[in-house]
Scaffold this active site. Structure first.
Site, PDB file in Angstrom:
ATOM      1  N   ASN B  93       0.819  -1.221   0.000  1.00 37.85           N
ATOM      2  CA  ASN B  93       0.000   0.000   0.000  1.00 37.85           C
ATOM      3  C   ASN B  93       0.850   1.267   0.000  1.00 37.85           C
ATOM      4  OD1 ASN B  93       0.860  -0.462   2.628  1.00 37.85           O
ATOM      5  ND2 ASN B  93      -0.979   0.377   3.561  1.00 37.85           N
ATOM      6  N   ASP B 153      -3.275  -5.531   1.805  1.00 39.50           N
ATOM      7  CA  ASP B 153      -3.281  -5.122   3.210  1.00 39.50           C
ATOM      8  C   ASP B 153      -3.546  -3.639   3.388  1.00 39.50           C
ATOM      9  OD1 ASP B 153      -2.769  -5.561   6.084  1.00 39.50           O
ATOM     10  OD2 ASP B 153      -1.184  -4.116   5.686  1.00 39.50           O
ATOM     11  N   HIS B 233      -2.390 -10.303  10.608  1.00 37.74           N
ATOM     12  CA  HIS B 233      -2.690  -9.736  11.934  1.00 37.74           C
ATOM     13  C   HIS B 233      -4.002 -10.201  12.554  1.00 37.74           C
ATOM     14  CE1 HIS B 233      -4.837  -7.121   9.198  1.00 37.74           C
ATOM     15  NE2 HIS B 233      -3.776  -6.390   8.915  1.00 37.74           N
ATOM     16  N   ASP B 306       3.551  -5.854  11.426  1.00 42.89           N
ATOM     17  CA  ASP B 306       2.672  -4.798  10.906  1.00 42.89           C
ATOM     18  C   ASP B 306       3.266  -3.423  11.248  1.00 42.89           C
ATOM     19  OD1 ASP B 306       0.655  -3.500   9.584  1.00 42.89           O
ATOM     20  OD2 ASP B 306      -0.933  -4.090  10.971  1.00 42.89           O
TER      21      ASP B 306
END
Lengths: 342, 434
Positions: B93, B153, B233, B306
């Site tokens: 992203n 994501d 996650h 993350d």
């Protein structure tokens, strides 16, 4: 009392009763030819409104002006905020201008908390409604109205009174503040709403919950109707306006089933025909207009107690005035104003 | 070059075992034993530090290209090295989105050039993360970046047909789709975990069911089309149950958990401090305990950070206006030690499994996640597990400081990291690239 008023949950029972009693003192001045007190002369109160709310803003403005404060109205619309200025930079600007108190209305839950705890400003912060979190002065003025109508005694709380709050609890900052404050004051609170408009986790709140308005009306000393936005039905919170009004609206027939002494409350603005019919809204049992008047007294009391500071907040020479606040933060050192005046 | 580059680690506890000496020659582990002699080798007295294989992160946001104000491939890989990582998977992203061979090769090339940590880009599943049209997954796979993991994501591939097709399509080259499980309609405007705390704070809720319903759908889809799926996650006790059930069926499902979901709960949101704002949100104590148990029993395969850097101004504001995410590369191993090792849930060999072997296997990443044995690549991290200290973001190599652990005492400190025999961190300090 704390330096800020962010949440009704921050108020002890003594704090709350002190505010109500002080508001009674303030209300007495409203009946005088000259309504102004010199208490906050030279202090600056900023009304920082990120959401439009003329009603709440002018209530705080009237309260601050009656206490002789300098009032600056800062509305986000058309200001630097609408051009992308952050809450922090706005706060720093206000701090530079010497704001002693900031009354903040913000669309984000927690914004007043951030303002009070981030070190951006030194003055007191008063929450005038944040997102779907809290609106503590609304709860105080509601409690003030209930005490006058249902108890009629200064120095008292609301022990044993049965208060029913009906409507969009999920999105209501008024409901959250009222549940905290009314339970602190000893009242029994029942929330009534369709299950879609109750938050997950409500079972942990200090109150009862019911889906059935008719079942609780006869056991209510006060019924508070919350505004329900018509747009909610677009998100499937309820099927239609008519169905909502039928199941959860207060009409004359339902009002007749309330105890004779019971009152109908509404924080405004009302959606006539939705949560409340015109007949109920205009009946003498409805305290909506009275609540507005009481709002000024409550906000005067809150500003007096928070901003009065170490200086005598009210002139000692004028025996009709409430007692001065002797310490800025020590709530215990402050006696209820009524003791000296009665 | 191979000749000069000899390092002897004295008394290292390999995977927490008995102290042994480890000789690194060139890029590989040459010898392991007691009282090794190595003339001319640089000697590192480990004082009984724990030696683990270099950590592998399946879930890192390096922000380059596009948000170099929060992190770059350089600063992010430096942070990774300091945290004991030798390989990270860079999420897609970015701006532009890593949905073409060109973008993933750029990111991969930067990582290679800086040399702090191998960077394996994750390719977007759909063009622009829009969830509508498949990105050129094959081209990214065939590129120099060798993409094996695909993920939108930050956004969920919520369209069941698109998800099904992606799962099927990557079978051709043994890829894996890593799903950010978040039903978008159930989480519109969501600010925090939906529950007792959100009800009080008046913040819009992010219900557990929004994650669990997508995971349930995706494990069924993966089983139906015979693909493997990876769950990013994972954050709720219910998600653990679904993954446990899917694994019991023999389906090819893997899952990761972040360090912060192993430690922090939504109670912290009461401060309205946006440093605790993250997606998926911090959950409840019961969820935290379920996640720890699942990581211990292998239901959750691995820890992934993350790592989500954000500039100061995106956190120094009111909750609703703040960005979601926390940095994690430089604290992950400490948090895992604190929550899993010091609690007796994992031993160091299992930590190596959850933070190196398993993530490397899921990402089909060669040369990483290997045993600490002679002949293996010298991707290693040395951890002073007895260390206790407060987290101070001023010392971070990351460009961002949005850590939820500031001032918190955590155990363990990475003293050395080696990437193919070359030290990237020595005595806790970064070493310039060769």
């Amino acid at each position: 009392m704390k330096r800020h008023l962010i949440s009704a949950a921050d108020l002890t029972r003594d704090d709350a009763v002190l505010i109500l009693d002080t508001a009674e003192e303030m209300a007495r001045f409203a009946d005088r030819p000259i309504k102004k007190l010199p208490t906050l002369r030279g202090r600056t109160v900023v009304n920082l409104f990120f959401e439009d709310s003329t009603r709440t803003r002018i209530s705080f403005e009237a309260a601050a002006k009656r206490l002789s404060a300098d009032v600056i109205n800062f509305s986000a619309k058309g200001s630097s905020v609408s051009k992308g200025e952050s809450l922090k930079d706005t706060a720093l600007t206000l701090e530079a201008m010497g704001a002693d108190g900031v009354v903040i209305r913000h669309g984000d839950s927690g914004a007043p908390h951030r303002l009070a705890t981030s070190g951006w400003i030194g003055g007191s912060v008063i929450n005038a409604g944040d997102g779907t979190h809290e609106h503590p002065t609304q709860a105080l003025l509601d409690a003030f109205t209930m005490r006058r109508r249902l108890v009629g005694e200064e120095g008292a709380a609301l022990d044993g009174r049965r208060i029913t709050i009906v409507g969009d609890i999920l999105h209501s900052r008024v409901a959250r503040s009222n549940v905290h404050l009314l339970s602190t004051l000893g009242a029994h609170v029942t929330l009534v709403a369709p299950p879609t408009l109750l938050p997950i986790g409500v079972e942990r709140w200090p109150c009862e919950v019911s889906y059935d308005l008719d079942a609780v009306l006869a056991k209510s000393d006060a019924v508070m109707m919350l505004r329900v936005q018509r747009e909610r039905m677009n998100a499937a919170f309820f099927p239609t306006e008519r169905e909502y009004a039928r199941r959860y609206g207060l009409d004359g027939e339902r009002m007749a089933r309330m105890p004779e002494h019971a009152i109908v409350m509404h924080p405004g603005p009302m959606n006539r025909g939705m949560e409340i019919t015109a007949a109920v809204a205009d009946s003498p049992r409805c305290t909506a207009v009275e609540q507005v008047a009481n709002g000024v007294s409550i906000r005067m009391a809150v500003m007096y107690l928070l901003l009065g500071g170490a200086e005598p907040a009210l002139s000692r020479e004028d025996s009709a005035h409430p007692s001065p606040a002797t310490t800025p933060d020590g709530g215990a050192a402050r006696r209820p104003a009524v003791e000296e005046n009665n | 070059m191979t000749e000069q580059n000899r390092t002897l680690l004295r008394g290292a506890k390999i995977l927490g075992g008995e102290p042994q000496d480890v000789l690194i020659e060139g890029g590989t582990i040459a010898e392991i034993g007691r009282d090794l002699q190595a003339a001319g080798a640089e000697v590192v007295e480990t004082d009984g530090a724990v030696l683990l294989p270099g950590l592998v992160d399946l879930h890192t946001h390096l922000r380059e290209p596009g948000r170099e104000d929060s992190e770059t491939v350089l600063t992010g890989t430096r942070a990774a090295a300091k945290g004991g990582y030798t390989a990270v998977h860079a999420m897609a992203n970015t701006f532009p989105v890593a949905d073409t061979a060109g973008v993933v090769e750029q990111v991969w090339r930067l990582g290679k050039e800086y040399g702090y940590c191998d960077v394996r880009p994750v390719g977007a599943v759909t063009v622009g993360l829009e969830g509508k049209q498949l990105a050129e997954l094959g081209a990214m796979h065939d590129s120099a970046a060798e993409v094996r993991v695909f993920s939108d994501d930050g956004k969920c591939v919520d369209d069941a047909v698109i998800m099904r097709r992606a799962l099927e399509y990557v079978k051709a080259f043994d890829g894996v789709v890593a799903q950010h499980a978040q039903e978008p309609r159930l989480t519109a405007g969501a600010q925090m975990n939906e529950g007792i705390v959100s009800a009080e704070l008046g913040l819009a809720g992010w219900p557990a069911v929004a994650e669990e319903s997508i995971i349930a759908r995706d494990v069924l889809l993966a089983a139906h089309v015979g693909s493997r799926v990876h769950i990013c996650h994972l954050s709720t006790a219910g998600s653990v149950e679904i993954v446990r059930w899917a694994k019991s069926k023999g389906w090819n499902v893997t899952a990761e958990v972040t360090p912060h979901h192993l430690l922090l709960t939504d109670e912290l949101v009461r401060s309205y401090n946006p440093v605790y704002k993250v997606n998926p949100p911090l959950r409840t104590e019961a969820d935290v305990l379920a996640l720890r148990e699942a990581l211990a029993d292998g239901t959750i395969d691995c820890v992934a950070t993350d790592h989500a850097p954000h500039p100061h101004e995106d956190k120094d504001c009111e909750w609703g206006a703040a960005a979601m995410g926390m940095v994690g590369l430089e604290t992950a191993l400490s948090v895992v030690q604190h929550t899993m090792v010091d609690t007796g849930l994992l031993d160091w060999a299992q930590v190596a499994d959850r933070m190196s072997f398993r993530p490397a296997a899921i990402g089909r990443l060669e040369g990483h996640g290997r045993p600490v044995s002679p002949g293996e690549p010298a991707n290693l991290v040395l951890l002073d597990a007895d260390y206790r200290g407060q987290v101070d973001p001023a010392g971070f190599a990351s460009r961002s400081a949005n850590t939820p652990y500031e001032g918190r005492e955590l155990p363990g400190r990475v003293t050395h990291t080696w990437l193919r025999g070359r030290p990237t961190v020595v005595d806790g300090k970064l070493v310039g690239a060769a």
